[in-house]
Enzyme design. Structure first.
Site, PDB file in Angstrom:
ATOM      1  N   ASN A   1       0.684  -0.996   0.049  1.00 21.21           N
ATOM      2  CA  ASN A   1      -0.141   0.363  -0.057  1.00 21.21           C
ATOM      3  C   ASN A   1       1.021   0.899   0.451  1.00 21.21           C
ATOM      4  O   ASN A   1       0.094   2.106  -0.261  1.00 21.21           O
ATOM      5  CB  ASN A   1      -1.177  -0.062   0.911  1.00 21.21           C
ATOM      6  CG  ASN A   1      -0.908  -0.355   2.568  1.00 21.21           C
ATOM      7  OD1 ASN A   1       0.840  -1.031   3.069  1.00 21.21           O
ATOM      8  ND2 ASN A   1      -1.025   0.802   3.565  1.00 21.21           N
TER       9      ASN A   1
ATOM     10  N   CYS B   1      -3.598   1.286   6.265  1.00 26.83           N
ATOM     11  CA  CYS B   1      -3.955   1.270   7.061  1.00 26.83           C
ATOM     12  C   CYS B   1      -4.252   1.490   8.650  1.00 26.83           C
ATOM     13  O   CYS B   1      -4.808   1.012   9.260  1.00 26.83           O
ATOM     14  CB  CYS B   1      -2.426   0.013   7.688  1.00 26.83           C
ATOM     15  SG  CYS B   1      -1.021   1.608   8.229  1.00 26.83           S
TER      16      CYS B   1
ATOM     17  N   GLU C   1       7.258   0.147  16.297  1.00 30.15           N
ATOM     18  CA  GLU C   1       8.354   1.029  15.562  1.00 30.15           C
ATOM     19  C   GLU C   1       8.303   2.220  15.538  1.00 30.15           C
ATOM     20  O   GLU C   1       7.581   2.594  16.494  1.00 30.15           O
ATOM     21  CB  GLU C   1       7.810   0.546  14.206  1.00 30.15           C
ATOM     22  CG  GLU C   1       7.802  -0.808  13.512  1.00 30.15           C
ATOM     23  CD  GLU C   1       7.514  -0.949  12.346  1.00 30.15           C
ATOM     24  OE1 GLU C   1       7.046  -0.579  11.117  1.00 30.15           O
ATOM     25  OE2 GLU C   1       8.010  -2.165  11.349  1.00 30.15           O
TER      26      GLU C   1
HETATM   27  P1  NAD Z   1      -0.194  -9.078   2.790  1.00 27.05           P
HETATM   28  O1  NAD Z   1       0.031 -10.261   5.071  1.00 27.05           O
HETATM   29  O2  NAD Z   1      -0.527  -9.895   2.091  1.00 27.05           O
HETATM   30  O3  NAD Z   1       1.769  -9.231   2.644  1.00 27.05           O
HETATM   31  C1  NAD Z   1       2.380  -8.638   3.030  1.00 27.05           C
HETATM   32  C2  NAD Z   1       3.638  -8.965   2.559  1.00 27.05           C
HETATM   33  O4  NAD Z   1       4.062 -10.343   3.405  1.00 27.05           O
HETATM   34  C3  NAD Z   1       3.937  -9.481   1.353  1.00 27.05           C
HETATM   35  O5  NAD Z   1       5.381  -8.542   0.879  1.00 27.05           O
HETATM   36  C4  NAD Z   1       3.836 -10.918   0.985  1.00 27.05           C
HETATM   37  O6  NAD Z   1       4.631 -11.077   0.471  1.00 27.05           O
HETATM   38  C5  NAD Z   1       4.430 -11.330   2.006  1.00 27.05           C
HETATM   39  N1  NAD Z   1       3.811 -12.327   2.048  1.00 27.05           N
HETATM   40  C6  NAD Z   1       3.101 -12.813   1.718  1.00 27.05           C
HETATM   41  N2  NAD Z   1       2.539 -14.482   2.775  1.00 27.05           N
HETATM   42  C7  NAD Z   1       3.831 -14.455   3.432  1.00 27.05           C
HETATM   43  C8  NAD Z   1       3.776 -15.638   4.691  1.00 27.05           C
HETATM   44  N3  NAD Z   1       3.552 -16.711   4.290  1.00 27.05           N
HETATM   45  N4  NAD Z   1       5.573 -15.636   4.726  1.00 27.05           N
HETATM   46  C9  NAD Z   1       6.007 -14.291   4.655  1.00 27.05           C
HETATM   47  N5  NAD Z   1       5.636 -13.681   4.093  1.00 27.05           N
HETATM   48  C10 NAD Z   1       4.187 -13.782   3.413  1.00 27.05           C
HETATM   49  O7  NAD Z   1      -0.172  -7.966   2.537  1.00 27.05           O
HETATM   50  P2  NAD Z   1      -0.429  -6.830   1.529  1.00 27.05           P
HETATM   51  O8  NAD Z   1      -2.234  -7.288   0.814  1.00 27.05           O
HETATM   52  O9  NAD Z   1       0.348  -7.070   1.457  1.00 27.05           O
HETATM   53  O10 NAD Z   1      -0.725  -5.721   2.793  1.00 27.05           O
HETATM   54  C11 NAD Z   1      -2.721  -5.005   3.429  1.00 27.05           C
HETATM   55  C12 NAD Z   1      -2.517  -5.414   4.634  1.00 27.05           C
HETATM   56  O11 NAD Z   1      -0.651  -4.755   5.418  1.00 27.05           O
HETATM   57  C13 NAD Z   1      -3.540  -5.008   5.453  1.00 27.05           C
HETATM   58  O12 NAD Z   1      -4.317  -6.141   6.164  1.00 27.05           O
HETATM   59  C14 NAD Z   1      -2.709  -3.526   5.846  1.00 27.05           C
HETATM   60  O13 NAD Z   1      -3.629  -3.182   7.299  1.00 27.05           O
HETATM   61  C15 NAD Z   1      -1.651  -4.049   6.595  1.00 27.05           C
HETATM   62  N6  NAD Z   1      -0.739  -2.876   6.999  1.00 27.05           N
HETATM   63  C16 NAD Z   1      -0.213  -2.615   7.707  1.00 27.05           C
HETATM   64  C17 NAD Z   1      -0.070  -1.819   8.373  1.00 27.05           C
HETATM   65  C18 NAD Z   1       0.859  -1.087  10.425  1.00 27.05           C
HETATM   66  O14 NAD Z   1       1.941  -0.587   9.853  1.00 27.05           O
HETATM   67  N7  NAD Z   1       0.166  -2.472  10.889  1.00 27.05           N
HETATM   68  C19 NAD Z   1       0.700  -0.885   7.171  1.00 27.05           C
HETATM   69  C20 NAD Z   1       0.565  -0.584   6.342  1.00 27.05           C
HETATM   70  C21 NAD Z   1      -0.268  -2.360   5.679  1.00 27.05           C
END
Ligand code: NAD
Length: 502
Positions: free
Chosen positions: A172, A304, A483
């Site tokens: 995002n 997020c 963080e």
């Molecule tokens: P996602 O969990 O699908 O993917 C995030 C990252 O994890 C990607 O690089 C992906 O390739 C990797 N990944 C996927 N499966 C994995 C596994 N089994 N093991 C290790 N890595 C793996 O999330 P997304 O769709 O990319 O992002 C959206 C989500 O992120 C939303 O839920 C949003 O709320 C959250 N988010 C949180 C914050 C925060 O600071 N809390 C900030 C931004 C986004």
């Protein structure tokens, strides 16, 4: 900088304007070099504004992570012994280069993600440079404690880099969140294996070129592209990678924790949210209204920290709702490259389908769509893009699925409340606890709300105002750890207490 003369600018510009099919391959950055994945296989990378493939992403394997690990392990000894001043200098050069390439990176981010280029210019890219600069300087001020035992002994705490660490980031805010993780890891003297989202890999690739130009020693940062279930999982499972900093969805966070916990890895998890935006009748109405439009729909609602549940105190409910819906219905959804667009494209077809699915669910649950609710089909080259009208839904109960599950798109619900206790119970009813916003002129009430909201971050009469020194993270299923500032440097170091008899 004359952006017209830049190779990347030409590439992106041509691609965007003419949607030429090209065969540009992104490469991994391992041991200081740009390399193809060991499989030599690539995945499609889509431009969500036009719904077409415009480049290819390394479909990396476990073997690539192993190569990155070897490079990072080899580089660790020298990098961890490099003076703080030395690390500071190279990181400051990286920050300068990000700023020099501001326009090129902003355009790349917009094309890769679908976000308005204006947003990438104003937020994503400047903040990426700030993240690097902030941690480059923070390490110069990072100190450890000492404990004097009244002449018997003195204790002091050593803070040492951990070794090879893993940083996994989402789509995002691609470069922004990527740099937010790797900067403290590098500043603290670790070497890093980073995995950007496979949905938005481009700016991390351009960043690897910047690192080469800035003279970051080989192996200090390694960027491996590919699928989460392969590359991300290989990082999580690797016995030599002792700490993982992850930002992404709560379910992915659970999967990572399950593997990493029995290996006793250090874990920082920044996960999903379902953030409440609480508007009391005594608020500064215009400010609450203007900011709520932004906090609901910035980056197509894919931040997020966006407030996706708007609770309005009953005396101003109708007035706020009418004004809000009027403003939202005037937002322009369009070409991300057009500076008049307020919203661009959603990041992928799958994500668009997911968000549309939630709009249907909201209708089934008895919700009324006040504005939006539909996919938007733009014309010409944008006809296949993933556009969705910003959507406001009324008439749902606080505990229905639409109000409990993270949608992560341009969809908000709005509902009235009568008392502070009532709104607190609504706000705190979800599994999440990332961020909350409170609008009131009553400072006592604001402080009471902040103390009682189950949330890692509370904004009072503002939204997304960020001081990089502050703790950032969520409670409940929104994450583990914090963080930001010295929290991040603490995470990326191990402590040793040394007790010296006097
Ligand atoms: P996602 O969990 O699908 O993917 C995030 C990252 O994890 C990607 O690089 C992906 O390739 C990797 N990944 C996927 N499966 C994995 C596994 N089994 N093991 C290790 N890595 C793996 O999330 P997304 O769709 O990319 O992002 C959206 C989500 O992120 C939303 O839920 C949003 O709320 C959250 N988010 C949180 C914050 C925060 O600071 N809390 C900030 C931004 C986004």
């Amino acid at each position: 900088m004359n952006i017209q003369s830049s190779f990347f600018f030409d590439f992106f510009y041509d691609n965007f304007k003419l949607h030429k099919r090209t065969t540009m391959n992104i490469q991994n950055y391992i041991g200081g070099a740009l390399v193809n994945p060991s499989s030599n296989l690539f995945l499609d990378n889509f431009n969500p504004a036009i719904g077409k493939v415009y480049s290819y992403i390394p479909n990396s394997e476990k073997e690539d992570i192993q190569n990155a690990y070897k490079a990072a392990k080899n580089a660790f000894s020298a990098w961890s012994k490099t003076s703080k001043e030395g690390r500071f200098k190279v990181m400051m050069r990286i920050a300068e280069l990000i700023e020099e390439r501001h326009d090129e990176l902003a355009l790349a981010e917009s094309i890769d993600n679908g976000k308005p280029v204006k947003l990438a210019q104003q937020v994503d890219i400047p903040r990426a440079a700030s993240n690097i600069r902030f941690f480059a300087t923070a390490i110069l001020h990072f100190a450890s404690e000492s404990h004097d035992m009244d002449g018997v002994a003195i204790n002091y705490t050593l803070r040492k880099p951990i070794g090879v660490v893993g940083c996994i980031s989402p789509w995002n805010l691609p470069l922004y969140l990527f740099t937010w993780k790797i900067a403290p890891a590098l500043a603290a003297g670790n070497t890093v294996i980073a995995k950007p989202s496979e949905i938005t890999p481009m700016t991390a690739y351009l960043f690897s070129k910047i690192c080469i130009e800035a003279g970051l020693p080989a192996g200090v940062l390694n960027i491996v592209h590919g699928l989460g279930v392969k590359v991300g999982a290989a990082i999580t499972e690797h016995p030599g990678i002792k700490a993982i900093s992850f930002t992404g969805g709560t379910e992915t966070g659970k999967a990572i924790a399950k593997v990493a916990a029995p290996m006793f890895k250090k874990l920082s998890l920044e996960l999903g949210g379902k953030n409440p935006n609480v508007i009391f009748a005594d608020c500064d109405f215009d400010n609450a209204l203007r900011t709520s439009v932004m906090s609901s729909f910035a980056n197509q609602g894919q931040i997020c920290l966006c407030g996706s549940r708007i609770f309005v105190e009953r005396p101003i409910y109708e007035k706020f709702k009418t004004a809000f819906v009027e403003k939202v219905s005037k937002l322009k959804v369009g070409d991300p490259n057009d500076s008049n667009s307020n919203l661009g494209a959603l990041v992928s077809k799958q994500h668009l389908e997911k968000v549309l699915g939630y709009i249907n669910l909201a209708k089934e649950e008895g919700g009324t769509i006040l504005t939006g609710g539909n996919q938007i089909h733009l014309e010409g080259k944008l006809a296949n893009g993933n556009y969705l009208a910003p959507t406001v839904i009324e008439g749902l109960s606080f505990d229905c699925r639409t109000n409990q599950e993270e949608i992560f798109g341009p969809v908000v619900t709005i509902m009235p409340f009568d008392t502070e206790e009532e709104v607190l119970s609504y706000a705190n009813s979800t599994q999440y606890g990332l961020a909350a916003t409170v609008w009131t002129q009553d400072v006592t009430k604001a402080n009471r709300m902040a103390a009682n909201l189950e949330s890692g971050i509370v904004w009072v009469n503002c939204w997304l105002v960020r001081d990089l020194r502050t703790p950032f993270g969520g409670v409940k299923n929104s994450g583990v750890g914090r963080e930001g500032g010295f929290n991040a440097l603490n995470f990326f170091t191990e402590q040793t207490n040394v007790c010296v008899k006097l």
